[in-house]
Design a protein around this motif. Structure first.
Motif, PDB file in Angstrom:
ATOM      1  N   ASP A  36      73.681  68.549  60.640  1.00  0.00           N
ATOM      2  CA  ASP A  36      74.010  69.534  59.611  1.00  0.00           C
ATOM      3  C   ASP A  36      72.868  69.716  58.608  1.00  0.00           C
ATOM      4  OD1 ASP A  36      74.212  67.127  58.327  1.00  0.00           O
ATOM      5  OD2 ASP A  36      76.196  67.483  57.466  1.00  0.00           O
ATOM      6  N   CYS A  37      71.688  69.265  58.967  1.00  0.00           N
ATOM      7  CA  CYS A  37      70.504  69.494  58.133  1.00  0.00           C
ATOM      8  C   CYS A  37      70.343  71.007  57.968  1.00  0.00           C
ATOM      9  CB  CYS A  37      69.276  68.894  58.811  1.00  0.00           C
ATOM     10  SG  CYS A  37      67.728  69.221  57.973  1.00  0.00           S
ATOM     11  N   ASP A  38      70.273  71.456  56.721  1.00  0.00           N
ATOM     12  CA  ASP A  38      70.210  72.893  56.459  1.00  0.00           C
ATOM     13  C   ASP A  38      69.107  73.211  55.441  1.00  0.00           C
ATOM     14  OD1 ASP A  38      71.313  71.959  54.096  1.00  0.00           O
ATOM     15  OD2 ASP A  38      73.225  72.981  54.341  1.00  0.00           O
ATOM     16  N   ASP A  39      69.070  74.451  54.995  1.00  0.00           N
ATOM     17  CA  ASP A  39      68.043  74.891  54.054  1.00  0.00           C
ATOM     18  C   ASP A  39      68.099  74.106  52.745  1.00  0.00           C
ATOM     19  OD1 ASP A  39      67.321  76.765  55.960  1.00  0.00           O
ATOM     20  OD2 ASP A  39      68.462  78.381  55.025  1.00  0.00           O
ATOM     21  N   GLU A  40      69.313  73.823  52.279  1.00  0.00           N
ATOM     22  CA  GLU A  40      69.458  73.062  51.040  1.00  0.00           C
ATOM     23  C   GLU A  40      68.901  71.647  51.200  1.00  0.00           C
ATOM     24  OE1 GLU A  40      73.384  71.501  49.512  1.00  0.00           O
ATOM     25  OE2 GLU A  40      72.942  73.013  47.958  1.00  0.00           O
ATOM     26  N   PHE A  41      69.105  71.052  52.364  1.00  0.00           N
ATOM     27  CA  PHE A  41      68.560  69.727  52.656  1.00  0.00           C
ATOM     28  C   PHE A  41      67.034  69.763  52.541  1.00  0.00           C
ATOM     29  CE2 PHE A  41      67.010  66.218  55.073  1.00  0.00           C
ATOM     30  CZ  PHE A  41      67.983  65.233  55.033  1.00  0.00           C
ATOM     31  N   ILE A  42      66.419  70.742  53.200  1.00  0.00           N
ATOM     32  CA  ILE A  42      64.957  70.867  53.165  1.00  0.00           C
ATOM     33  C   ILE A  42      64.490  71.146  51.734  1.00  0.00           C
ATOM     34  CG2 ILE A  42      62.962  72.171  54.033  1.00  0.00           C
ATOM     35  CD1 ILE A  42      64.329  70.408  56.180  1.00  0.00           C
ATOM     36  N   TYR A  43      65.247  71.947  50.992  1.00  0.00           N
ATOM     37  CA  TYR A  43      64.907  72.237  49.598  1.00  0.00           C
ATOM     38  C   TYR A  43      64.850  70.948  48.774  1.00  0.00           C
ATOM     39  CZ  TYR A  43      65.550  73.518  44.730  1.00  0.00           C
ATOM     40  OH  TYR A  43      65.422  73.601  43.359  1.00  0.00           O
ATOM     41  N   PHE A  44      65.897  70.130  48.849  1.00  0.00           N
ATOM     42  CA  PHE A  44      65.914  68.888  48.076  1.00  0.00           C
ATOM     43  C   PHE A  44      64.802  67.944  48.522  1.00  0.00           C
ATOM     44  CE2 PHE A  44      70.471  69.845  46.979  1.00  0.00           C
ATOM     45  CZ  PHE A  44      70.246  69.959  45.607  1.00  0.00           C
ATOM     46  N   LEU A  45      64.542  67.895  49.807  1.00  0.00           N
ATOM     47  CA  LEU A  45      63.452  67.081  50.326  1.00  0.00           C
ATOM     48  C   LEU A  45      62.122  67.549  49.731  1.00  0.00           C
ATOM     49  CD1 LEU A  45      63.627  64.804  52.490  1.00  0.00           C
ATOM     50  CD2 LEU A  45      62.824  66.477  54.138  1.00  0.00           C
ATOM     51  N   SER A  46      61.941  68.868  49.681  1.00  0.00           N
ATOM     52  CA  SER A  46      60.672  69.438  49.209  1.00  0.00           C
ATOM     53  C   SER A  46      60.430  69.224  47.716  1.00  0.00           C
ATOM     54  CB  SER A  46      60.592  70.929  49.540  1.00  0.00           C
ATOM     55  OG  SER A  46      61.461  71.672  48.712  1.00  0.00           O
ATOM     56  N   LEU A  47      61.473  68.927  46.976  1.00  0.00           N
ATOM     57  CA  LEU A  47      61.306  68.700  45.538  1.00  0.00           C
ATOM     58  C   LEU A  47      60.585  67.390  45.233  1.00  0.00           C
ATOM     59  CD1 LEU A  47      64.776  69.845  44.143  1.00  0.00           C
ATOM     60  CD2 LEU A  47      62.594  71.081  44.041  1.00  0.00           C
ATOM     61  N   ARG A  48      60.725  66.387  46.096  1.00  0.00           N
ATOM     62  CA  ARG A  48      60.168  65.051  45.805  1.00  0.00           C
ATOM     63  C   ARG A  48      59.150  64.556  46.828  1.00  0.00           C
ATOM     64  NH1 ARG A  48      61.121  65.429  40.820  1.00  0.00           N
ATOM     65  NH2 ARG A  48      63.246  66.094  40.469  1.00  0.00           N
ATOM     66  N   VAL A  49      59.253  65.027  48.069  1.00  0.00           N
ATOM     67  CA  VAL A  49      58.325  64.568  49.102  1.00  0.00           C
ATOM     68  C   VAL A  49      57.108  65.483  49.091  1.00  0.00           C
ATOM     69  CG1 VAL A  49      58.023  64.182  51.576  1.00  0.00           C
ATOM     70  CG2 VAL A  49      60.221  63.653  50.493  1.00  0.00           C
ATOM     71  N   LEU A  50      55.928  64.883  48.943  1.00  0.00           N
ATOM     72  CA  LEU A  50      54.697  65.670  48.860  1.00  0.00           C
ATOM     73  C   LEU A  50      54.076  65.933  50.222  1.00  0.00           C
ATOM     74  CD1 LEU A  50      53.034  63.851  45.822  1.00  0.00           C
ATOM     75  CD2 LEU A  50      54.440  65.929  45.810  1.00  0.00           C
ATOM     76  N   SER A  51      54.200  64.960  51.125  1.00  0.00           N
ATOM     77  CA  SER A  51      53.480  65.040  52.392  1.00  0.00           C
ATOM     78  C   SER A  51      54.368  64.586  53.547  1.00  0.00           C
ATOM     79  CB  SER A  51      52.242  64.143  52.303  1.00  0.00           C
ATOM     80  OG  SER A  51      51.620  64.012  53.546  1.00  0.00           O
ATOM     81  N   ILE A  52      54.420  65.403  54.594  1.00  0.00           N
ATOM     82  CA  ILE A  52      55.055  65.028  55.863  1.00  0.00           C
ATOM     83  C   ILE A  52      54.121  65.500  56.972  1.00  0.00           C
ATOM     84  CG2 ILE A  52      57.021  65.320  57.419  1.00  0.00           C
ATOM     85  CD1 ILE A  52      58.787  65.932  55.056  1.00  0.00           C
ATOM     86  N   GLU A  53      53.760  64.597  57.878  1.00  0.00           N
ATOM     87  CA  GLU A  53      52.839  64.969  58.954  1.00  0.00           C
ATOM     88  C   GLU A  53      53.533  65.689  60.107  1.00  0.00           C
ATOM     89  OE1 GLU A  53      50.054  62.032  60.256  1.00  0.00           O
ATOM     90  OE2 GLU A  53      49.795  61.259  58.229  1.00  0.00           O
ATOM     91  N   GLU A  54      54.780  65.298  60.409  1.00  0.00           N
ATOM     92  CA  GLU A  54      55.502  65.911  61.526  1.00  0.00           C
ATOM     93  C   GLU A  54      56.943  66.187  61.130  1.00  0.00           C
ATOM     94  OE1 GLU A  54      55.315  63.902  65.314  1.00  0.00           O
ATOM     95  OE2 GLU A  54      53.355  63.055  64.833  1.00  0.00           O
ATOM     96  N   ILE A  55      57.417  67.371  61.477  1.00  0.00           N
ATOM     97  CA  ILE A  55      58.825  67.714  61.315  1.00  0.00           C
ATOM     98  C   ILE A  55      59.348  68.126  62.687  1.00  0.00           C
ATOM     99  CG2 ILE A  55      60.479  69.321  60.292  1.00  0.00           C
ATOM    100  CD1 ILE A  55      58.648  69.519  57.850  1.00  0.00           C
ATOM    101  N   HIS A  56      60.397  67.437  63.142  1.00  0.00           N
ATOM    102  CA  HIS A  56      61.028  67.733  64.425  1.00  0.00           C
ATOM    103  C   HIS A  56      62.486  68.078  64.165  1.00  0.00           C
ATOM    104  CE1 HIS A  56      57.827  66.191  67.151  1.00  0.00           C
ATOM    105  NE2 HIS A  56      57.499  65.545  66.053  1.00  0.00           N
ATOM    106  N   LEU A  57      62.820  69.347  64.319  1.00  0.00           N
ATOM    107  CA  LEU A  57      64.195  69.801  64.131  1.00  0.00           C
ATOM    108  C   LEU A  57      64.654  70.505  65.400  1.00  0.00           C
ATOM    109  CD1 LEU A  57      63.939  71.360  60.548  1.00  0.00           C
ATOM    110  CD2 LEU A  57      64.673  69.068  61.169  1.00  0.00           C
ATOM    111  N   LYS A  58      65.831  70.117  65.866  1.00  0.00           N
ATOM    112  CA  LYS A  58      66.403  70.765  67.047  1.00  0.00           C
ATOM    113  C   LYS A  58      67.887  70.973  66.795  1.00  0.00           C
ATOM    114  CE  LYS A  58      67.061  70.232  72.006  1.00  0.00           C
ATOM    115  NZ  LYS A  58      66.978  69.315  73.129  1.00  0.00           N
ATOM    116  N   GLU A  59      68.302  72.219  66.915  1.00  0.00           N
ATOM    117  CA  GLU A  59      69.706  72.596  66.755  1.00  0.00           C
ATOM    118  C   GLU A  59      70.292  72.117  65.424  1.00  0.00           C
ATOM    119  OE1 GLU A  59      72.100  72.984  70.620  1.00  0.00           O
ATOM    120  OE2 GLU A  59      70.849  71.199  70.947  1.00  0.00           O
TER     121      GLU A  59
END
Length: 174
Positions: A36-59
């Motif tokens: 159930d990872c959604d846009d709001e999840f990514i939004y909250f993640l983006s507020l505090r996490v500065l760097s991510i090398e890989e993002i793997h999302l499926k369905e």
């Protein structure tokens, strides 16, 4: 400084983190499959996490809105967005902004080869995976346009891998 209420709730619910200082700002990888990872999840993640090398999302429930939030992650080299009907050609300008992006998988999304041909221009990309039901003639024509614009990038159709299950290389279409 304390976290706002909704952010605090997010970090506690998903990661068991109660203190802002305990949030890791640099991540190697973020994965979510059939969740159930959604846009709001990514939004909250983006507020505090500065760097991510890989993002793997499926369905997941992420849409083009979530891709917009991903632009803020530094060092993002691999973006795997397989089977997301809410990811459309409106995401392409965001892909262009991701200056460290080397590998993009948008198979089984609503982004077509024609959409990429019109808008994709990220010179850091080395491989793009997408689905296409276009005719061979259209594929060849669009392939030449993309390869001319992005000569260092390989484009793969209807696959998510560069090798077969027997480790034989799959040739890019162009």
């Amino acid at each position: 400084m304390k976290l706002p209420k909704d952010e605090k709730k997010f970090w506690q619910r998903h990661y068991g983190i109660k203190n802002r200082n305990d949030i890791p700002v640099d991540w190697d990888i973020f994965k979510a499959v059939d969740s159930d990872c959604d846009d709001e999840f990514i939004y909250f993640l983006s507020l505090r996490v500065l760097s991510i090398e890989e993002i793997h999302l499926k369905e997941t429930l992420v849409t083009s809105e979530g891709v917009k939030y991903m632009c803020g992650f530094k060092n993002l080299k691999t973006l795997y967005l397989r089977k997301h009907v809410g990811i459309t050609k409106s995401s392409i300008p965001y892909f262009n902004e991701m200056k460290d992006l080397e590998s993009l998988n948008i198979t089984k999304t609503n982004i077509t080869l024609s959409d990429l041909c019109e808008n994709l221009n990220n010179q850091s990309l080395r491989e793009v995976f997408l689905s296409s039901g276009e005719t061979e003639e259209n594929i060849t024509e669009k392939g030449f346009i993309l390869k001319e614009r992005m000569p260092k990038c390989d484009f793969y159709l209807n696959t998510s891998f560069t090798t077969t299950v027997f480790d034989h290389p799959i040739k890019p279409i162009f």
